[in-house]
Motif scaffolding. Structure first.
Motif, PDB file in Angstrom:
ATOM      1  N   ASP A   1      53.441  54.250  56.782  1.00  0.00           N
ATOM      2  CA  ASP A   1      53.404  52.807  56.575  1.00  0.00           C
ATOM      3  C   ASP A   1      53.740  52.110  57.889  1.00  0.00           C
ATOM      4  OD1 ASP A   1      53.540  50.196  55.742  1.00  0.00           O
ATOM      5  OD2 ASP A   1      54.986  50.568  54.132  1.00  0.00           O
TER       6      ASP A   1
ATOM      7  N   ALA B   1      56.314  49.216  58.068  1.00  0.00           N
ATOM      8  CA  ALA B   1      57.731  49.516  57.918  1.00  0.00           C
ATOM      9  C   ALA B   1      58.337  50.194  59.138  1.00  0.00           C
ATOM     10  CB  ALA B   1      57.938  50.402  56.682  1.00  0.00           C
TER      11      ALA B   1
ATOM     12  N   LEU C   1      58.318  56.234  50.393  1.00  0.00           N
ATOM     13  CA  LEU C   1      58.695  54.985  49.734  1.00  0.00           C
ATOM     14  C   LEU C   1      58.051  54.915  48.347  1.00  0.00           C
ATOM     15  CD1 LEU C   1      58.198  52.490  52.704  1.00  0.00           C
ATOM     16  CD2 LEU C   1      60.323  53.555  51.936  1.00  0.00           C
ATOM     17  N   ALA C   2      58.419  53.916  47.566  1.00  0.00           N
ATOM     18  CA  ALA C   2      57.846  53.725  46.237  1.00  0.00           C
ATOM     19  C   ALA C   2      56.332  53.503  46.297  1.00  0.00           C
ATOM     20  CB  ALA C   2      58.523  52.547  45.541  1.00  0.00           C
ATOM     21  N   SER C   3      55.839  52.990  47.422  1.00  0.00           N
ATOM     22  CA  SER C   3      54.403  52.739  47.599  1.00  0.00           C
ATOM     23  C   SER C   3      53.609  54.021  47.774  1.00  0.00           C
ATOM     24  CB  SER C   3      54.183  51.844  48.816  1.00  0.00           C
ATOM     25  OG  SER C   3      54.575  52.535  50.000  1.00  0.00           O
TER      26      SER C   3
ATOM     27  N   ASP D   1      65.985  56.963  57.637  1.00  0.00           N
ATOM     28  CA  ASP D   1      67.034  55.996  57.963  1.00  0.00           C
ATOM     29  C   ASP D   1      68.216  56.286  57.045  1.00  0.00           C
ATOM     30  OD1 ASP D   1      68.696  53.879  58.488  1.00  0.00           O
ATOM     31  OD2 ASP D   1      67.329  52.336  57.765  1.00  0.00           O
TER      32      ASP D   1
ATOM     33  N   GLY E   1      69.386  53.530  54.892  1.00  0.00           N
ATOM     34  CA  GLY E   1      68.381  52.848  54.074  1.00  0.00           C
ATOM     35  C   GLY E   1      68.740  52.818  52.602  1.00  0.00           C
ATOM     36  N   ALA E   2      68.063  51.937  51.874  1.00  0.00           N
ATOM     37  CA  ALA E   2      68.265  51.844  50.427  1.00  0.00           C
ATOM     38  C   ALA E   2      66.922  51.671  49.721  1.00  0.00           C
ATOM     39  CB  ALA E   2      69.186  50.675  50.099  1.00  0.00           C
ATOM     40  N   ASP E   3      65.842  51.969  50.446  1.00  0.00           N
ATOM     41  CA  ASP E   3      64.496  51.772  49.913  1.00  0.00           C
ATOM     42  C   ASP E   3      63.736  53.083  49.734  1.00  0.00           C
ATOM     43  OD1 ASP E   3      64.300  52.414  52.557  1.00  0.00           O
ATOM     44  OD2 ASP E   3      62.941  50.782  53.090  1.00  0.00           O
ATOM     45  N   GLY E   4      64.418  54.198  49.890  1.00  0.00           N
ATOM     46  CA  GLY E   4      63.782  55.506  49.836  1.00  0.00           C
ATOM     47  C   GLY E   4      63.763  56.176  51.197  1.00  0.00           C
ATOM     48  N   SER E   5      63.947  55.389  52.255  1.00  0.00           N
ATOM     49  CA  SER E   5      63.912  55.943  53.611  1.00  0.00           C
ATOM     50  C   SER E   5      65.119  56.825  53.920  1.00  0.00           C
ATOM     51  CB  SER E   5      63.815  54.822  54.649  1.00  0.00           C
ATOM     52  OG  SER E   5      64.943  53.983  54.576  1.00  0.00           O
ATOM     53  N   GLU E   6      66.096  56.810  53.033  1.00  0.00           N
ATOM     54  CA  GLU E   6      67.294  57.621  53.235  1.00  0.00           C
ATOM     55  C   GLU E   6      67.129  59.045  52.687  1.00  0.00           C
ATOM     56  OE1 GLU E   6      67.783  55.728  49.190  1.00  0.00           O
ATOM     57  OE2 GLU E   6      66.909  55.174  51.101  1.00  0.00           O
TER      58      GLU E   6
END
Length: 123
Positions: A34, A37, A56-58, A65, A68-73
């Motif tokens: 992505d 991002a 990521l959710a996408s 990261d 992170g808190a969006d899946g990047s962790e």
């Protein structure tokens, strides 16, 4: 006829990250990065070979990261080649299972990363 050896290509800046070829599994059909991002540095969005990548959710992947808190962790794949995603998303190869040289991974290989990537052996 010239039988003298000559280099057919030179790879600079991409040292081999694999410590062994014995057990390696690559991602089938690659992963989509992505571009939106990825943070630009000096106007370029370059991701180094060996970077842990997280989904990521996408369904697209971004660099690991730990904050992170969006899946990047939660990384699951190591990037197979350095890639420039400045112009947009790219489909690239990655390793799901491998034994790699820790010093050649572009992020700190700590206990947290080792725990999140049990299929990768950091030697």
């Amino acid at each position: 006829m010239n039988l003298q050896p000559r280099p057919t290509f030179v790879v600079e800046g991409e040292a081999e990250i694999l410590a062994s070829y014995e057990v390696v599994r690559e991602v089938v059909n690659g992963i989509t990065i992505d571009s939106a991002a990825v943070t630009a540095v000096d106007g370029k969005k370059v991701i180094a070979k060996g970077m842990p990548m997280a989904k990521l959710a996408s369904g697209k992947y971004v660099p690991y990261d730990p904050a992170g808190a969006d899946g990047s962790e939660n990384p699951t794949v190591l990037l197979k080649h350095t890639v420039d995603v400045t112009e947009g998303d790219h489909v690239v190869g990655g390793y799901e299972v491998a034994k790699v040289i820790s010093e050649r991974i572009p992020v700190a290989v700590d206990a947290t990363l080792r725990g999140k990537m049990p299929q990768i052996v950091f030697a």
